[in-house]
Design a protein around this motif. Sequence first.
Motif, PDB file in Angstrom:
ATOM      1  N   GLY A 202      45.597  50.460  40.783  1.00 46.10           N
ATOM      2  CA  GLY A 202      45.825  51.078  39.522  1.00 46.10           C
ATOM      3  C   GLY A 202      44.743  50.553  38.790  1.00 46.10           C
ATOM      4  N   CYS A 203      43.275  50.707  38.970  1.00 41.60           N
ATOM      5  CA  CYS A 203      41.827  50.282  37.986  1.00 41.60           C
ATOM      6  C   CYS A 203      40.584  50.245  38.324  1.00 41.60           C
ATOM      7  N   GLU A 204      39.640  50.110  37.875  1.00 47.88           N
ATOM      8  CA  GLU A 204      38.757  50.557  38.181  1.00 47.88           C
ATOM      9  C   GLU A 204      38.066  49.381  38.252  1.00 47.88           C
ATOM     10  N   ALA A 205      37.007  49.115  39.376  1.00 50.08           N
ATOM     11  CA  ALA A 205      36.353  47.420  39.260  1.00 50.08           C
ATOM     12  C   ALA A 205      34.795  47.807  38.966  1.00 50.08           C
TER      13      ALA A 205
ATOM     14  N   LEU B 148      35.796  42.932  39.851  1.00 50.82           N
ATOM     15  CA  LEU B 148      36.773  42.522  38.567  1.00 50.82           C
ATOM     16  C   LEU B 148      37.334  43.522  37.667  1.00 50.82           C
ATOM     17  N   CYS B 149      39.019  43.824  37.700  1.00 51.20           N
ATOM     18  CA  CYS B 149      39.379  45.251  37.480  1.00 51.20           C
ATOM     19  C   CYS B 149      40.806  44.310  36.278  1.00 51.20           C
ATOM     20  N   HIS B 150      41.238  45.405  35.675  1.00 49.24           N
ATOM     21  CA  HIS B 150      42.279  44.641  34.853  1.00 49.24           C
ATOM     22  C   HIS B 150      42.657  46.174  34.627  1.00 49.24           C
ATOM     23  N   SER B 151      44.104  46.051  35.453  1.00 50.22           N
ATOM     24  CA  SER B 151      45.137  47.076  35.431  1.00 50.22           C
ATOM     25  C   SER B 151      46.181  46.778  33.833  1.00 50.22           C
ATOM     26  N   GLU B 152      47.613  47.703  34.157  1.00 55.55           N
ATOM     27  CA  GLU B 152      47.680  47.617  32.831  1.00 55.55           C
ATOM     28  C   GLU B 152      49.689  46.588  32.972  1.00 55.55           C
ATOM     29  N   GLN B 153      49.112  46.099  34.582  1.00 55.03           N
ATOM     30  CA  GLN B 153      49.811  44.946  34.865  1.00 55.03           C
ATOM     31  C   GLN B 153      49.428  43.789  34.572  1.00 55.03           C
ATOM     32  N   ALA B 154      47.874  43.564  35.843  1.00 51.45           N
ATOM     33  CA  ALA B 154      47.243  41.875  35.866  1.00 51.45           C
ATOM     34  C   ALA B 154      45.865  42.348  35.936  1.00 51.45           C
ATOM     35  N   ASP B 155      45.797  41.536  35.913  1.00 52.74           N
ATOM     36  CA  ASP B 155      43.875  41.405  35.929  1.00 52.74           C
ATOM     37  C   ASP B 155      43.604  40.617  37.671  1.00 52.74           C
TER      38      ASP B 155
ATOM     39  N   ALA C  46      49.293  34.854  40.436  1.00 54.61           N
ATOM     40  CA  ALA C  46      50.719  34.662  41.095  1.00 54.61           C
ATOM     41  C   ALA C  46      51.939  35.687  41.201  1.00 54.61           C
ATOM     42  N   GLU C  47      52.713  35.695  40.578  1.00 58.79           N
ATOM     43  CA  GLU C  47      52.893  36.629  39.957  1.00 58.79           C
ATOM     44  C   GLU C  47      53.371  38.026  40.095  1.00 58.79           C
ATOM     45  N   HIS C  48      51.541  38.258  39.742  1.00 59.75           N
ATOM     46  CA  HIS C  48      51.876  39.613  40.643  1.00 59.75           C
ATOM     47  C   HIS C  48      50.732  39.945  41.900  1.00 59.75           C
ATOM     48  N   LEU C  49      51.142  38.774  42.968  1.00 54.56           N
ATOM     49  CA  LEU C  49      50.743  39.246  44.348  1.00 54.56           C
ATOM     50  C   LEU C  49      51.413  40.364  44.487  1.00 54.56           C
ATOM     51  N   ASP C  50      53.198  39.661  44.833  1.00 54.56           N
ATOM     52  CA  ASP C  50      53.891  40.913  44.866  1.00 54.56           C
ATOM     53  C   ASP C  50      53.679  42.369  44.755  1.00 54.56           C
ATOM     54  N   THR C  51      53.550  42.817  43.480  1.00 54.71           N
ATOM     55  CA  THR C  51      53.448  44.178  43.691  1.00 54.71           C
ATOM     56  C   THR C  51      52.625  44.479  44.083  1.00 54.71           C
ATOM     57  N   ALA C  52      51.143  43.424  44.051  1.00 60.46           N
ATOM     58  CA  ALA C  52      50.053  44.135  44.909  1.00 60.46           C
ATOM     59  C   ALA C  52      50.244  44.769  46.600  1.00 60.46           C
ATOM     60  N   ARG C  53      50.346  43.674  46.486  1.00 59.96           N
ATOM     61  CA  ARG C  53      51.604  44.039  47.842  1.00 59.96           C
ATOM     62  C   ARG C  53      51.902  44.356  48.755  1.00 59.96           C
TER      63      ARG C  53
END
Length: 148
Positions: A66-69, A82-89, A127-134
Amino acid sequence: MPRRGRNHRIAGVLLAALVGGLALVTACSGGESDTAKGARASKSSAAPAAGIVAPARIEVIAGLAGCEADIRIDADELREGLCHSEQADYRITTFPAEKFKEAWLDAASVYGGTYLVGPRWVVSAEAEHLDTARNKLGGTIRQLRGTS
Protein backbone atom coordinates in the motif's frame (compact mmCIF):
# COMPACT_ATOMS: atom_id res chain seq x y z
CA MET A 1 66.69 -5.66 13.95
CA PRO A 2 67.46 -9.07 12.48
CA ARG A 3 67.07 -9.43 8.79
CA ARG A 4 64.32 -11.77 7.70
CA GLY A 5 64.82 -14.12 4.82
CA ARG A 6 62.71 -14.82 1.79
CA ASN A 7 60.95 -17.75 3.49
CA HIS A 8 59.61 -15.47 6.25
CA ARG A 9 58.14 -13.08 3.67
CA ILE A 10 56.51 -15.94 1.76
CA ALA A 11 55.08 -17.37 4.98
CA GLY A 12 53.64 -13.95 5.86
CA VAL A 13 52.03 -13.60 2.43
CA LEU A 14 50.59 -17.13 2.61
CA LEU A 15 49.20 -16.50 6.09
CA ALA A 16 47.55 -13.28 4.95
CA ALA A 17 46.06 -15.04 1.90
CA LEU A 18 44.82 -17.91 4.06
CA VAL A 19 43.13 -15.58 6.56
CA GLY A 20 41.56 -13.53 3.75
CA GLY A 21 40.42 -16.66 1.90
CA LEU A 22 38.95 -18.13 5.08
CA ALA A 23 36.98 -14.94 5.72
CA LEU A 24 35.69 -14.98 2.15
CA VAL A 25 34.69 -18.65 2.29
CA THR A 26 32.98 -18.15 5.64
CA ALA A 27 31.08 -15.09 4.41
CA CYS A 28 29.96 -16.76 1.18
CA SER A 29 29.33 -20.22 2.57
CA GLY A 30 26.07 -21.79 1.60
CA GLY A 31 26.04 -23.83 4.80
CA GLU A 32 24.20 -22.92 7.94
CA SER A 33 26.22 -20.66 10.20
CA ASP A 34 25.95 -20.40 13.97
CA THR A 35 24.02 -17.16 13.60
CA ALA A 36 21.66 -18.77 11.11
CA LYS A 37 21.01 -21.49 13.69
CA GLY A 38 20.05 -18.70 16.10
CA ALA A 39 17.41 -17.44 13.67
CA ARG A 40 14.02 -19.02 13.97
CA ALA A 41 10.83 -18.68 12.03
CA SER A 42 7.63 -17.77 13.80
CA LYS A 43 4.76 -20.22 14.04
CA SER A 44 2.66 -18.15 11.65
CA SER A 45 1.77 -19.42 8.19
CA ALA A 46 4.31 -18.84 5.43
CA ALA A 47 1.73 -17.91 2.75
CA PRO A 48 -0.93 -15.23 2.49
CA ALA A 49 -4.61 -16.08 2.17
CA ALA A 50 -4.33 -16.07 -1.64
CA GLY A 51 -1.54 -18.66 -1.49
CA ILE A 52 0.99 -16.54 -3.39
CA VAL A 53 4.28 -14.97 -2.41
CA ALA A 54 5.37 -11.58 -3.68
CA PRO A 55 8.13 -11.56 -6.31
CA ALA A 56 11.51 -10.00 -5.61
CA ARG A 57 10.73 -6.51 -6.97
CA ILE A 58 10.65 -3.59 -4.56
CA GLU A 59 8.02 -1.77 -6.59
CA VAL A 60 5.64 -4.77 -6.54
CA ILE A 61 6.17 -5.46 -2.84
CA ALA A 62 5.63 -1.78 -1.99
CA GLY A 63 2.45 -1.69 -4.07
CA LEU A 64 1.10 -4.76 -2.27
CA ALA A 65 1.95 -3.09 1.06
CA GLY A 66 0.00 0.00 0.00
CA CYS A 67 2.84 2.43 -0.60
CA GLU A 68 5.32 3.67 -3.19
CA ALA A 69 8.99 2.89 -2.64
CA ASP A 70 11.75 5.47 -2.57
CA ILE A 71 14.82 3.53 -3.79
CA ARG A 72 17.79 4.21 -1.48
CA ILE A 73 20.30 1.58 -2.64
CA ASP A 74 20.61 0.13 -6.13
CA ALA A 75 23.67 -2.14 -6.13
CA ASP A 76 24.63 -5.46 -7.72
CA GLU A 77 24.09 -7.40 -4.48
CA LEU A 78 20.85 -5.75 -3.34
CA ARG A 79 18.25 -3.04 -3.86
CA GLU A 80 16.69 -1.26 -0.92
CA GLY A 81 13.68 1.01 -0.79
CA LEU A 82 11.70 2.77 1.91
CA CYS A 83 7.98 3.33 1.82
CA HIS A 84 5.28 4.64 4.11
CA SER A 85 1.73 3.32 4.11
CA GLU A 86 -1.16 4.30 6.34
CA GLN A 87 -0.32 1.31 8.54
CA ALA A 88 3.48 1.34 8.76
CA ASP A 89 6.88 2.35 7.46
CA TYR A 90 8.63 -0.43 5.54
CA ARG A 91 12.19 -1.04 4.45
CA ILE A 92 12.15 -3.45 1.52
CA THR A 93 15.35 -5.15 0.44
CA THR A 94 15.57 -7.38 -2.62
CA PHE A 95 18.40 -9.58 -3.83
CA PRO A 96 19.36 -11.05 -7.22
CA ALA A 97 20.02 -14.46 -5.61
CA GLU A 98 19.16 -16.28 -2.37
CA LYS A 99 22.83 -16.38 -1.31
CA PHE A 100 22.87 -12.55 -1.03
CA LYS A 101 19.67 -12.60 1.07
CA GLU A 102 21.13 -15.22 3.40
CA ALA A 103 24.37 -13.23 3.77
CA TRP A 104 22.31 -10.10 4.56
CA LEU A 105 20.26 -11.97 7.18
CA ASP A 106 23.44 -13.42 8.67
CA ALA A 107 24.85 -9.89 9.04
CA ALA A 108 21.52 -8.58 10.42
CA SER A 109 21.41 -11.33 13.04
CA VAL A 110 24.12 -9.45 14.95
CA TYR A 111 21.54 -6.74 15.66
CA GLY A 112 18.55 -9.03 16.15
CA GLY A 113 15.05 -8.05 15.16
CA THR A 114 12.01 -9.39 13.40
CA TYR A 115 11.83 -9.57 9.60
CA LEU A 116 9.39 -10.76 6.98
CA VAL A 117 11.41 -12.98 4.64
CA GLY A 118 10.42 -14.22 1.20
CA PRO A 119 12.18 -15.59 -1.85
CA ARG A 120 15.00 -13.09 -2.54
CA TRP A 121 13.46 -10.33 -0.39
CA VAL A 122 13.27 -9.08 3.21
CA VAL A 123 10.83 -6.55 4.65
CA SER A 124 11.63 -4.66 7.85
CA ALA A 125 8.92 -2.90 9.87
CA GLU A 126 7.71 -2.64 13.44
CA ALA A 127 7.05 -6.21 14.59
CA GLU A 128 3.33 -5.60 15.15
CA HIS A 129 2.90 -4.73 11.44
CA LEU A 130 4.66 -7.77 10.00
CA ASP A 131 1.68 -10.16 10.36
CA THR A 132 -0.48 -7.82 8.29
CA ALA A 133 2.29 -7.49 5.70
CA ARG A 134 2.70 -11.28 5.63
CA ASN A 135 -1.00 -11.67 4.81
CA LYS A 136 -0.47 -9.48 1.72
CA LEU A 137 3.03 -10.56 0.68
CA GLY A 138 3.50 -14.10 1.90
CA GLY A 139 6.87 -15.08 3.29
CA THR A 140 7.85 -16.11 6.79
CA ILE A 141 8.34 -13.98 9.87
CA ARG A 142 11.81 -14.60 11.25
CA GLN A 143 13.09 -13.50 14.63
CA LEU A 144 16.86 -12.97 14.60
CA ARG A 145 18.74 -12.98 17.87
CA GLY A 146 21.27 -10.26 18.53
CA THR A 147 24.71 -10.89 19.97
CA SER A 148 24.30 -8.57 22.94
